[in-house]
Write a protein that holds these residues in place. Structure first.
Motif, mmCIF file in Angstrom:
data_model
loop_
_atom_site.group_PDB
_atom_site.id
_atom_site.type_symbol
_atom_site.label_atom_id
_atom_site.label_comp_id
_atom_site.label_asym_id
_atom_site.label_seq_id
_atom_site.Cartn_x
_atom_site.Cartn_y
_atom_site.Cartn_z
ATOM 1 N N PRO A 11 -3.892 -3.590 7.999
ATOM 2 C CA PRO A 11 -3.588 -2.156 8.066
ATOM 3 C C PRO A 11 -3.451 -1.586 6.651
ATOM 4 N N THR A 12 -3.421 -0.285 6.544
ATOM 5 C CA THR A 12 -3.264 0.325 5.219
ATOM 6 C C THR A 12 -1.855 0.864 5.006
ATOM 7 N N SER A 13 -1.110 1.008 6.115
ATOM 8 C CA SER A 13 0.264 1.483 5.931
ATOM 9 C C SER A 13 1.211 0.594 6.730
ATOM 10 N N GLN A 14 2.480 0.701 6.428
ATOM 11 C CA GLN A 14 3.456 -0.256 6.951
ATOM 12 C C GLN A 14 4.847 0.365 7.069
ATOM 13 N N THR A 15 5.743 -0.440 7.672
ATOM 14 C CA THR A 15 7.149 -0.056 7.782
ATOM 15 C C THR A 15 7.939 -0.798 6.701
ATOM 16 N N VAL A 16 8.817 -0.076 6.029
ATOM 17 C CA VAL A 16 9.598 -0.666 4.941
ATOM 18 C C VAL A 16 11.068 -0.222 5.042
ATOM 19 N N ALA A 17 11.919 -0.900 4.298
ATOM 20 C CA ALA A 17 13.296 -0.421 4.076
ATOM 21 C C ALA A 17 13.327 0.216 2.693
ATOM 22 N N TRP A 18 13.724 1.467 2.638
ATOM 23 C CA TRP A 18 13.565 2.296 1.424
ATOM 24 C C TRP A 18 14.931 2.807 0.990
ATOM 25 N N ILE A 19 15.161 2.802 -0.312
ATOM 26 C CA ILE A 19 16.451 3.306 -0.809
ATOM 27 C C ILE A 19 16.342 4.792 -1.111
ATOM 28 N N GLU A 20 17.186 5.564 -0.417
ATOM 29 C CA GLU A 20 17.251 7.006 -0.674
ATOM 30 C C GLU A 20 18.432 7.292 -1.584
ATOM 31 N N ASN A 21 18.211 8.119 -2.588
ATOM 32 C CA ASN A 21 19.271 8.547 -3.520
ATOM 33 C C ASN A 21 20.097 7.384 -4.069
ATOM 34 N N PRO A 22 19.493 6.410 -4.735
ATOM 35 C CA PRO A 22 20.302 5.290 -5.249
ATOM 36 C C PRO A 22 21.486 5.799 -6.072
ATOM 37 N N GLY A 24 4.816 4.352 7.653
ATOM 38 C CA GLY A 24 3.676 5.033 7.027
ATOM 39 C C GLY A 24 3.617 4.884 5.521
ATOM 40 N N VAL A 25 4.297 3.885 4.963
ATOM 41 C CA VAL A 25 4.267 3.659 3.512
ATOM 42 C C VAL A 25 3.033 2.797 3.197
ATOM 43 N N SER A 26 2.294 3.174 2.171
ATOM 44 C CA SER A 26 1.039 2.451 1.913
ATOM 45 C C SER A 26 1.311 1.025 1.425
ATOM 46 N N ILE A 27 0.390 0.153 1.766
ATOM 47 C CA ILE A 27 0.492 -1.264 1.402
ATOM 48 C C ILE A 27 -0.152 -1.445 0.034
ATOM 49 N N GLN A 28 0.576 -2.109 -0.883
ATOM 50 C CA GLN A 28 0.019 -2.349 -2.213
ATOM 51 C C GLN A 28 -1.043 -3.438 -2.140
ATOM 52 N N GLN A 29 -1.967 -3.419 -3.068
ATOM 53 C CA GLN A 29 -3.031 -4.427 -3.080
ATOM 54 C C GLN A 29 -2.777 -5.440 -4.189
ATOM 55 N N PRO A 30 -3.103 -6.712 -3.929
ATOM 56 C CA PRO A 30 -2.867 -7.726 -4.961
ATOM 57 C C PRO A 30 -3.858 -7.599 -6.114
ATOM 58 N N GLY A 31 -3.347 -7.659 -7.348
ATOM 59 C CA GLY A 31 -4.199 -7.612 -8.538
ATOM 60 C C GLY A 31 -4.512 -9.030 -9.014
ATOM 61 N N GLN A 32 -4.939 -9.113 -10.243
ATOM 62 C CA GLN A 32 -5.252 -10.408 -10.875
ATOM 63 C C GLN A 32 -4.059 -11.366 -10.736
ATOM 64 N N ASP A 33 -4.312 -12.572 -10.282
ATOM 65 C CA ASP A 33 -3.287 -13.628 -10.139
ATOM 66 C C ASP A 33 -2.198 -13.284 -9.111
ATOM 67 N N GLU A 34 -2.473 -12.334 -8.255
ATOM 68 C CA GLU A 34 -1.465 -11.939 -7.258
ATOM 69 C C GLU A 34 -1.973 -12.190 -5.833
ATOM 70 N N VAL A 35 -1.035 -12.267 -4.910
ATOM 71 C CA VAL A 35 -1.390 -12.421 -3.492
ATOM 72 C C VAL A 35 -0.635 -11.364 -2.686
ATOM 73 N N LEU A 36 -1.172 -11.088 -1.503
ATOM 74 C CA LEU A 36 -0.457 -10.216 -0.571
ATOM 75 C C LEU A 36 0.128 -11.106 0.524
ATOM 76 N N VAL A 37 1.416 -10.955 0.763
ATOM 77 C CA VAL A 37 2.118 -11.783 1.744
ATOM 78 C C VAL A 37 2.563 -10.898 2.910
ATOM 79 N N LYS A 38 2.209 -11.310 4.131
ATOM 80 C CA LYS A 38 2.711 -10.625 5.328
ATOM 81 C C LYS A 38 4.071 -11.250 5.643
ATOM 82 N N VAL A 39 5.119 -10.473 5.471
ATOM 83 C CA VAL A 39 6.479 -11.012 5.547
ATOM 84 C C VAL A 39 6.866 -11.245 7.011
#
Ligand SMILES: [Zn+2]
Ligand SMILES: [Zn+2]
Length: 350
Positions: free
Chosen positions: A4-15, A26-41
């Motif tokens: 998918p391109t978007s996901q559910t997250v826990a987000w900090i409001e007004n730290p 509906g938060v977008s999923i980041q893509q893995p760059g060089q030497d990185e992986v994407l992990v489905k938690v």
């Protein structure tokens, strides 16, 4: 597999003092760059230090969490294809420089140029997290993800801290652990007891008392109803423990804990009070008493692998309770009030 391109997250409001954790879709999923992986938690533990993110005690990313277990679902450039589909842990240490003196000695946890999950990059309280391929931990088959999760920060932090009492303190000696019944502390009691130390657990409440005893503490001192200094001295021939590991992060714990260690003993700082709090002892007292003061932050890769093997063998048994992801904000509140015994782990939405 299409992701998918978007996901559910826990987000900090007004730290900050009004900060709160919210579940956001509906938060977008980041893509893995060089030497990185994407992990489905699959699941993530929630640590007391995640409260620091919410309370704005420093500069943090929007998504906390640093005890995630999941499956590698996508590889960035330069990553070995062997990692695909592997079950891995994502820890507080997101990456280290690999070049400094600490890294060269294998003490990557004390790298001055490290990046941290949930601090410098978004954390594990999201369905998909980007991790550095060289700093993820393979989870052994046969160990459940929910049990592995709290070992990634809580367990590793205390494996690191207990290792710091050497060479001054030896098996058979007393170690007092301040904040022994929480997520980190209770695994520390078990690690120290397994290594042959006599553990005096300090915390409050009957649940934490029972857990610390179950984990192998020889004594429990309830700071809410007992004279802690007097009780610890009475247990240690009037001299104090050979080592004190201060896991609690409240300033009051740091005022009291140095009084629990005997002269020529070791004091290990683990708990994180506010950044502007200073260690409350004069150099004269430290000198006269010959105290050895050490800092500890998480642990090494070798300590991580050893801990997972001990858990696989049933020797290290973190006390976990598994909750739905939507419970994460409530768990943060409970952690802020020091109400959590052991570790609460949340399952990510599938
Ligand atoms: Zn943590
Ligand atoms: Zn380094």
């Amino acid at each position: 597999m299409t992701l998918p391109t978007s996901q559910t997250v826990a987000w900090i409001e007004n730290p900050g003092s009004e900060g709160k954790l919210v579940i956001r879709d509906g938060v977008s999923i980041q893509q893995p760059g060089q030497d990185e992986v994407l992990v489905k938690v699959e699941c993530s533990g929630i640590c007391h230090s995640d409260c620091r993110n919410v309370e704005g005690m420093g500069k943090y990313e929007d998504i906390p969490g640093h005890e995630g277990v999941g499956i590698v679902v996508k590889l960035g450039e330069g990553v070995s294809p062997d990692l695909l589909d592997k079950r891995v842990g994502v820890k507080w240490l997101w990456s280290a420089c690999g070049k400094c003196a600490a890294c060269k000695k294998g003490k990557v946890n004390h790298c001055p140029d490290q990046l941290n999950t949930g601090r410098s990059v978004n954390g594990t309280l999201q369905q998909y997290v980007v991790a550095h391929a060289s700093y993820i931990t393979l989870i052994p088959d046969g160990l459940s993800s929910e049990v592995a999760a709290p070992l990634l920060c809580a367990g590793l932090s205390l494996a690191g801290a207990v290792s710091k009492v050497t060479p001054e303190v030896q098996p058979g000696d007393f170690i007092a652990i301040v904040g022994a019944g929480g997520g980190l502390g209770h695994i520390g009691v078990q690690i120290a007891a397994q290594k042959g130390y006599k553990v005096i657990a300090i915390d409050s409440g009957n649940d934490k008392r029972a857990l610390c005893k179950e984990m192998g503490a020889v004594a429990f001192v309830d700071h809410a109803i007992e004279d802690v200094v007097g009780s610890v001295k009475a247990l240690t021939d009037g001299e104090g423990a050979h080592a004190v590991i201060c896991v609690a992060g409240v300033p009051a714990a740091y005022y009291q804990a140095p009084k629990l260690v005997r002269n020529d003993g070791v004091f290990v700082c683990v708990g994180l009070p506010p950044d502007d709090f200073m260690f409350p002892m004069s150099p004269i007292e430290i000198a006269n008493r010959g105290l050895v003061i050490k800092g500890s932050s998480t642990g090494t890769n070798e300590q991580m692998d050893e801990l997972l093997q001990l858990a696989l063998q049933g020797i290290i048994t973190p006390k976990i309770e598994v909750y739905e992801f939507s419970d994460a904000p409530k768990i943060i509140h409970e952690l802020q009030r020091y109400e959590v015994t052991g570790r609460k782990v949340v399952k990510m939405p599938a």
